[in-house]
Design an enzyme around this catalytic site. Structure first.
Site, PDB file in Angstrom:
ATOM      1  N   HIS A   1       0.818  -1.216   0.000  1.00 47.85           N
ATOM      2  CA  HIS A   1       0.000   0.000   0.000  1.00 47.85           C
ATOM      3  C   HIS A   1       0.848   1.260   0.000  1.00 47.85           C
ATOM      4  CE1 HIS A   1      -3.197  -2.922   0.960  1.00 47.85           C
ATOM      5  NE2 HIS A   1      -3.770  -2.181   0.046  1.00 47.85           N
TER       6      HIS A   1
ATOM      7  N   ARG B   1     -10.278   4.091  -1.895  1.00 48.12           N
ATOM      8  CA  ARG B   1      -9.801   3.348  -0.716  1.00 48.12           C
ATOM      9  C   ARG B   1     -10.094   4.185   0.527  1.00 48.12           C
ATOM     10  NH1 ARG B   1      -5.406   1.929  -4.469  1.00 48.12           N
ATOM     11  NH2 ARG B   1      -5.186  -0.331  -4.528  1.00 48.12           N
TER      12      ARG B   1
ATOM     13  N   ARG C   1     -15.361   2.033  -1.859  1.00 50.34           N
ATOM     14  CA  ARG C   1     -15.133   0.741  -1.220  1.00 50.34           C
ATOM     15  C   ARG C   1     -15.201   0.947   0.288  1.00 50.34           C
ATOM     16  NH1 ARG C   1      -9.437  -2.343  -1.768  1.00 50.34           N
ATOM     17  NH2 ARG C   1      -8.684  -0.705  -0.368  1.00 50.34           N
TER      18      ARG C   1
ATOM     19  N   GLU D   1     -10.975 -10.790  -4.686  1.00 55.11           N
ATOM     20  CA  GLU D   1      -9.539 -10.702  -4.436  1.00 55.11           C
ATOM     21  C   GLU D   1      -8.993 -11.876  -3.636  1.00 55.11           C
ATOM     22  OE1 GLU D   1      -8.704  -6.897  -2.643  1.00 55.11           O
ATOM     23  OE2 GLU D   1     -10.511  -6.934  -1.439  1.00 55.11           O
TER      24      GLU D   1
ATOM     25  N   ASN E   1      -4.177  -7.327  -6.790  1.00 51.34           N
ATOM     26  CA  ASN E   1      -3.049  -7.248  -5.844  1.00 51.34           C
ATOM     27  C   ASN E   1      -3.176  -8.351  -4.802  1.00 51.34           C
ATOM     28  OD1 ASN E   1      -2.573  -4.919  -7.241  1.00 51.34           O
ATOM     29  ND2 ASN E   1      -3.448  -3.577  -5.682  1.00 51.34           N
ATOM     30  N   ASP E   2      -4.371  -8.436  -4.230  1.00 47.42           N
ATOM     31  CA  ASP E   2      -4.576  -9.478  -3.224  1.00 47.42           C
ATOM     32  C   ASP E   2      -4.798 -10.836  -3.875  1.00 47.42           C
ATOM     33  OD1 ASP E   2      -4.274  -8.385  -0.619  1.00 47.42           O
ATOM     34  OD2 ASP E   2      -6.013  -7.126  -1.029  1.00 47.42           O
TER      35      ASP E   2
ATOM     36  N   ARG F   1       2.531  -9.646  -0.660  1.00 50.63           N
ATOM     37  CA  ARG F   1       2.688  -8.617  -1.684  1.00 50.63           C
ATOM     38  C   ARG F   1       3.675  -7.522  -1.294  1.00 50.63           C
ATOM     39  NH1 ARG F   1      -3.335  -5.861  -1.481  1.00 50.63           N
ATOM     40  NH2 ARG F   1      -2.383  -3.923  -2.161  1.00 50.63           N
TER      41      ARG F   1
HETATM   42  C1  PEP Z   1      -6.331  -5.268  -4.719  1.00 48.47           C
HETATM   43  O1  PEP Z   1      -6.159  -6.059  -3.791  1.00 48.47           O
HETATM   44  O2  PEP Z   1      -6.028  -5.515  -5.912  1.00 48.47           O
HETATM   45  C2  PEP Z   1      -6.913  -3.943  -4.450  1.00 48.47           C
HETATM   46  C3  PEP Z   1      -7.203  -3.118  -5.427  1.00 48.47           C
HETATM   47  O3  PEP Z   1      -7.089  -3.602  -3.140  1.00 48.47           O
HETATM   48  P1  PEP Z   1      -5.892  -3.058  -2.227  1.00 48.47           P
HETATM   49  O4  PEP Z   1      -4.689  -2.852  -3.116  1.00 48.47           O
HETATM   50  O5  PEP Z   1      -6.335  -1.778  -1.607  1.00 48.47           O
HETATM   51  O6  PEP Z   1      -5.706  -4.146  -1.250  1.00 48.47           O
HETATM   52 MG    MG Z   2      -7.090  -5.660  -1.895  1.00 49.50          MG
END
Ligand code: PEP
Ligand code: MG
Length: 580
Positions: free
Chosen positions: A191, A298, A334, A433, A456-457, A467
């Protein structure tokens, strides 16, 4: 001059003097002193050494008494460093001869030792590096005491070198003074790096030892395009840097011409190209770079860096501001994705061994119903002001979705009773995710209006790769056939059910993956503002037939290396200027 290679996470380049933040986040400036101050500064240093020695000996005694002599002896290494005549005289010399403040002298000399220790083949000696850092910190604490400088008081442009920065620290960086940053740890989709990209701060992470390699005041180049940090660059390197920087800016300007062009393929297929935001004012950057909506807000950033919970009014004001800036374009809010690496004052109550597998995101919201309902009320009220969608993160089973929707229904009823306005047709979607949600996508499609794939997740949970951990960064790629197959499963389920399908993870912001995502039928790409124009250019450079062809081919490979190499080759052909 020395060069280090890390992970390029936020594009752009910068050159400036470095400030090194230690893990307690105070800066170690290259401060000079007057010759007349040398004696007093040396006395101050001596006092700090004596206090540090007393602390270490005290610790040794206490640990020996509590858990045994053997563990207490660990502190002998630190005691030896603090009494080593050679080390201490090197530090004193920097003060005496070069007229540097003792803080800077301590940091420079001890980091040099750390570097030498790290390079030793003898594992035992290499591991002593943490003792060197400990001693450095101890001495600095005693020298600086309460007079810590904070990065909030900068007057000149700098580059930050840190072990790590939290997402909220990154979000509070002053963009006019902090030209770039480089960190020891971190990954491409942590993040912190997402925030850096959103703020347009060039960054390189995962450099492992950069805090030991750089001393405060060193001239440093951070190249966020190639993932390089160049320490004390020579003249020819600086000249090459200036040229590359100019080329990068020129390309940015050229891409800027695309701002008002639609995101359509060569054969006229339109894709919704939206932006991801962390703060309401990010909407301005999204619009300036040609986004036609927000696909991911976010909202957990409302919680970061405060000691209390945001009120319904705090939530509402933030959403209202974003909606008003969007002037009728859609926004996807979200609900909070708190937990894991996004800490709040509430996180202090828990100490989880595996926070990414813990009480995170929708799980956290469903365990804090008061907070959750406060947010839902604010989102619903804001929906009266412009097209708003609600999105629930990290859904892993239908029960969670149903619970969240039930709470939403409660809140709607309350608002109706209170006579407060909201959009009665508000769309409700989920992030896909985790693999369980991807596999069950057909079931979820019956109960929501849209999906947004959080790659990402999804990548982290499918491949069992943290990650944000640079040590396993080479395993982390959404180009892994398993991740791609999950994405395909979700797209097929969504298309069959007539549910809108978006991708809002960083994958959507990488030009190489655009043909695959379009080929799979994705309707919305929601990306970091920094990459909007590049992605638009990519969409406009191919036809849907080409996209489908690339997609078919990609699913024939059985390793991420083949996939990524093939996609890089296609992108090089379609967009040669990106690789110039
Ligand atoms: C993700 O997980 O791809 C996502 C967009 O959420 P975040 O990066 O805030 O976990
Ligand atoms: Mg995520």
């Amino acid at each position: 001059m020395e060069i280090r290679k890390g992970i390029a996470v936020s594009p752009g380049m910068a050159i400036a003097p470095a400030i090194v933040l230690d893990s307690e986040q105070f800066r170690i400036p290259r401060r000079s002193i007057e010759p007349s101050e040398v004696a007093a500064e040396l006395a101050r240093f001596q006092q700090a050494v004596e206090r540090a020695q007393a602390e270490v000996r005290d610790l040794r005694e206490r640990v020996s008494a509590d858990v045994g002599e053997k563990l207490g002896a660990i502190f002998d290494v630190q005691d030896a460093l603090l009494t080593d005549a050679h080390v201490l005289s090197e530090i004193r010399e920097l003060v005496e001869r070069e007229h540097y403040a003792p803080e800077y002298a301590v940091s420079t000399i001890l980091r040099n030792y750390a570097k030498k220790f790290l390079a030793l083949p003898n594992r035992y000696m290499a591991e002593r590096v943490s003792d060197v850092y400990d001693v450095e910190k101890r001495l600095l604490r005693n020298l600086i005491g309460a007079k810590r400088e904070s990065i909030g008081t900068l007057t000149e442009p700098v580059i930050i070198i840190a072990h790590d920065l939290t997402p909220s620290q990154t979000a509070s960086l002053d963009r006019s003074k902090i030209l770039a940053f480089a960190t020891d740890i971190g990954g491409r989709t942590s993040h912190t790096t997402i925030v850096a990209r959103a703020m347009g701060i060039p960054a390189v992470v995962g450099l492992k030892t950069i805090t030991a390699d750089v001393s405060g005041g060193d001239s440093v180049i951070v190249d966020g395009n190639r993932g390089l940090v160049i320490m004390n660059p020579d003249e020819p390197t600086i000249a090459r840097f200036r040229e590359a920087d100019l080329r990068f800016r020129r390309m940015e300007l050229e891409l800027g011409d695309l701002r008002d062009s639609p995101a359509v393929t060569l054969d006229g297929h339109e894709t919704k190209l939206w932006g991801n935001i962390e703060f309401p004012h990010d909407v301005e950057t999204c619009l300036a770079r040609g986004a036609s909506g927000v696909g991911l807000y976010r909202t957990e950033f409302l919680y970061l860096d405060r000691e209390d919970d945001p009120t319904e009014e705090d939530h509402f004001q933030a959403y209202a501001e974003a909606i008003s800036l969007l002037k009728g374009r859609p926004i996807t809010i979200r609900t909070c994705d708190l937990g894991a690496d996004k800490f709040t004052h509430l996180s202090g109550d828990y100490d989880e061994r595996n926070p990414f597998l813990g009480c995170r995101s929708i799980r956290f919201s469903l365990q804090h119903i008061g907070l959750f309902k406060t947010q839902l009320r604010a989102i619903l009220r804001a929906s009266a002001l412009g097209p708003t969608r609600i999105m629930f993160p990290l859904i892993t089973n239908l029960k969670e979705l149903r619970q969240a929707k039930m709470l939403l229904a409660d809140v709607r009823e309350d608002l109706e009773e209170e006579g407060l306005e909201f959009d009665p047709d508000i769309k409700v979607g989920i992030m896909i995710e985790v693999p369980s949600a991807a596999i069950m996508a057909r079931n979820f499609a019956r109960e929501c209006d849209f999906f947004s794939i959080g790659t990402n997740d999804l990548t982290q949970y499918t491949l069992a790769v943290d990650r944000s951990n640079e040590r396993v960064a080479s395993y982390y790629t959404p180009g892994h056939p398993a991740v791609l197959r999950l994405i395909r499963t979700v797209c097929e389920a969504a298309l069959d059910a007539g549910v809108e399908i978006a991708v809002c993870g960083e994958m959507a912001g990488e030009p190489t993956y655009v043909p695959v995502l379009l080929g799979l039928g994705v309707h919305v790409l929601s990306v970091s503002p920094a990459t909007l124009l590049e992605i638009k250019k990519m969409i406009r450079s191919l036809s849907m037939d080409q996209a489908r062809e690339v997609c078919d081919k990609v699913f024939q490979f059985d390793s991420d290396r083949e996939v990524d190499a093939y996609l890089a080759e296609i992108t090089r052909r379609l967009l040669p200027e990106l690789f110039a």
